[in-house]
Design a protein around this motif. Structure first.
Motif, PDB file in Angstrom:
ATOM      1  N   ASP A   1       0.814  -1.220   0.000  1.00  0.00           N
ATOM      2  CA  ASP A   1       0.000   0.000   0.000  1.00  0.00           C
ATOM      3  C   ASP A   1       0.851   1.274   0.000  1.00  0.00           C
TER       4      ASP A   1
ATOM      5  N   TYR B   1      -4.066  -9.349   3.908  1.00  0.00           N
ATOM      6  CA  TYR B   1      -5.452  -9.407   3.440  1.00  0.00           C
ATOM      7  C   TYR B   1      -5.753 -10.784   2.848  1.00  0.00           C
TER       8      TYR B   1
ATOM      9  N   GLN C   1      -8.469 -13.736   4.035  1.00  0.00           N
ATOM     10  CA  GLN C   1      -9.457 -14.343   3.145  1.00  0.00           C
ATOM     11  C   GLN C   1      -9.392 -15.866   3.202  1.00  0.00           C
TER      12      GLN C   1
ATOM     13  N   ASN D   1     -15.732  -9.826  -3.131  1.00  0.00           N
ATOM     14  CA  ASN D   1     -15.133  -8.817  -2.256  1.00  0.00           C
ATOM     15  C   ASN D   1     -13.647  -8.640  -2.552  1.00  0.00           C
ATOM     16  N   TYR D   2     -12.959  -9.760  -2.743  1.00  0.00           N
ATOM     17  CA  TYR D   2     -11.514  -9.707  -2.992  1.00  0.00           C
ATOM     18  C   TYR D   2     -11.213  -9.030  -4.324  1.00  0.00           C
TER      19      TYR D   2
ATOM     20  N   GLU E   1     -11.931  -5.329  -4.123  1.00  0.00           N
ATOM     21  CA  GLU E   1     -10.928  -4.685  -3.281  1.00  0.00           C
ATOM     22  C   GLU E   1      -9.631  -4.407  -4.054  1.00  0.00           C
ATOM     23  N   HIS E   2      -9.263  -5.354  -4.911  1.00  0.00           N
ATOM     24  CA  HIS E   2      -8.006  -5.219  -5.652  1.00  0.00           C
ATOM     25  C   HIS E   2      -8.196  -4.570  -7.012  1.00  0.00           C
ATOM     26  N   GLU E   3      -9.421  -4.035  -7.259  1.00  0.00           N
ATOM     27  CA  GLU E   3      -9.706  -3.254  -8.447  1.00  0.00           C
ATOM     28  C   GLU E   3      -9.373  -3.998  -9.726  1.00  0.00           C
TER      29      GLU E   3
END
Length: 337
Positions: free
Chosen positions: A41, A205, A209, A328-329, A332-334
């Motif tokens: 990040d 993350y 998961q 969701n994953y 989240e990671h676009e």
């Protein structure tokens, strides 16, 4: 929050001073090395631990006044999941016999735990497993194979009225628990040691998961056991072939949904995941049909079949939970839809 300004030294190097309280807490002195790890990040992780070795942590239990074997066992499991590498059990007098039995059961039901030292007043349990030797994906794939086989065998035990096969399914639940506990343990260890997560090649993350899916698989295993227990109840009863056909159809669809959800998870296929969730509606309709068809049967039989239909439905719903994690994953990671 502590804001510090970036300074320049030597005309080309940028420096930021470290908080004095933190350096004192970590016993860092002048010229001591620290590890600087860039994160995905964009943040930097600064750690006083420059070694990639596993962090050693010890938990002690004083069982002098302990009389509850179940509570003691749960405490050992809690220490295992928390990631302690050494567990010491001690008493001011001779260890009660039930404590030794619990320790033995604990080492048999967990992966990598062995008794290294033992005396009249204490036992030392050591973790001999390198967490990097068991990748998350391998553990999860093994759980998938086991819980799917448990569901198939529990349904087969119902159709064939095979009590021995049903009992085998019930016994397999321990294997699922062992793997889920291992996954929870590794996740906690990764959360505490960023170097371990990099060594295993996964982000925090991603580890979370995997743990979510592992917990879902553990619950799916519980429902396979529920089917097996009710199969035992029905093993000496006359079978209604119409009911059997309805259960077979519902079970086949639930396993299809399960297979699609795990495929979507490993492929990160958001479209397959979405389609899988939509199929649960059809499964719910089939399971309702099983329950309705049993209303004219004896109460004991109707209740047992009702539990079986409910567990088949839960397999589909838990599979949908796995598919939702995929969505969701990916979001989240676009990634592209």
């Amino acid at each position: 929050m502590d804001i510090r300004r970036v300074q320049m030294t030597g005309g080309s190097s940028f420096v930021v001073t470290l908080p004095k309280d933190w350096t004192q807490q970590m016993s860092i002195k002048k010229n001591d090395p620290v590890r600087v790890t860039p994160q995905a990040d964009g943040t930097l992780l600064i750690s006083a631990n420059i070694s990639e070795d596993q962090i050693q942590r010890t938990r002690e239990f004083d069982v002098t006044t302990c009389t509850n074997a179940t509570f003691f066992f749960r405490s050992l499991i809690g220490a295992y999941i928390a990631g302690y590498t050494e567990i010491k059990v001690k008493s001011r007098g001779r260890l009660p016999s039930f404590v030794r039995m619990v320790v033995r059961d604990f080492t048999q039901m967990t992966i990598g735990q062995e008794v290294l030292e033992e005396s009249e007043t204490g036992v030392t349990i050591k973790d001999l497993l390198n967490p990097g030797e068991l990748p998350f994906e391998n553990t999860l794939r093994r759980m998938i194979v086991i819980v799917k086989g448990m569901h198939q065998d529990s349904i087969a035990a119902l159709f064939e009225q095979d009590q021995a096969l049903a009992e085998e399914v019930i016994a397999q639940d321990r294997d699922v628990d062992r793997l889920h506990w291992l996954m929870a343990r590794q996740t906690n260890m990764v959360m505490r040691n960023i170097n371990l997560s990099k060594k295993m090649g996964l982000t925090l993350y991603t580890a979370s998961q995997y743990l979510l899916v592992s917990r879902t698989l553990e619950r799916i295993g519980d429902h396979a056991v529920r089917i097996a227990r009710n199969a035992v109840i029905l093993s000496d009863k006359d079978q209604d072939q119409l009911i059997i056909a309805k259960i077979r159809e519902a079970s086949t669809l639930s396993l299809t949904i399960f297979d699609q959800s795990v495929t979507a998870f490993f492929d990160l296929d958001i479209r397959r995941a979405n389609a899988t969730i939509e199929e649960v509606k059809g499964l719910e309709h089939l399971c309702e049909g099983v329950t309705t068809a049993m209303l004219t049967h004896e109460a004991e039989d109707a209740i047992a079949v009702g539990y079986i239909a409910e567990s088949i439905r839960r397999l589909g719903e838990y599979s949908a939970d796995i598919a939702e994690n995929v969505i969701n994953y990916v979001v989240e990671h676009e990634r592209d839809l």
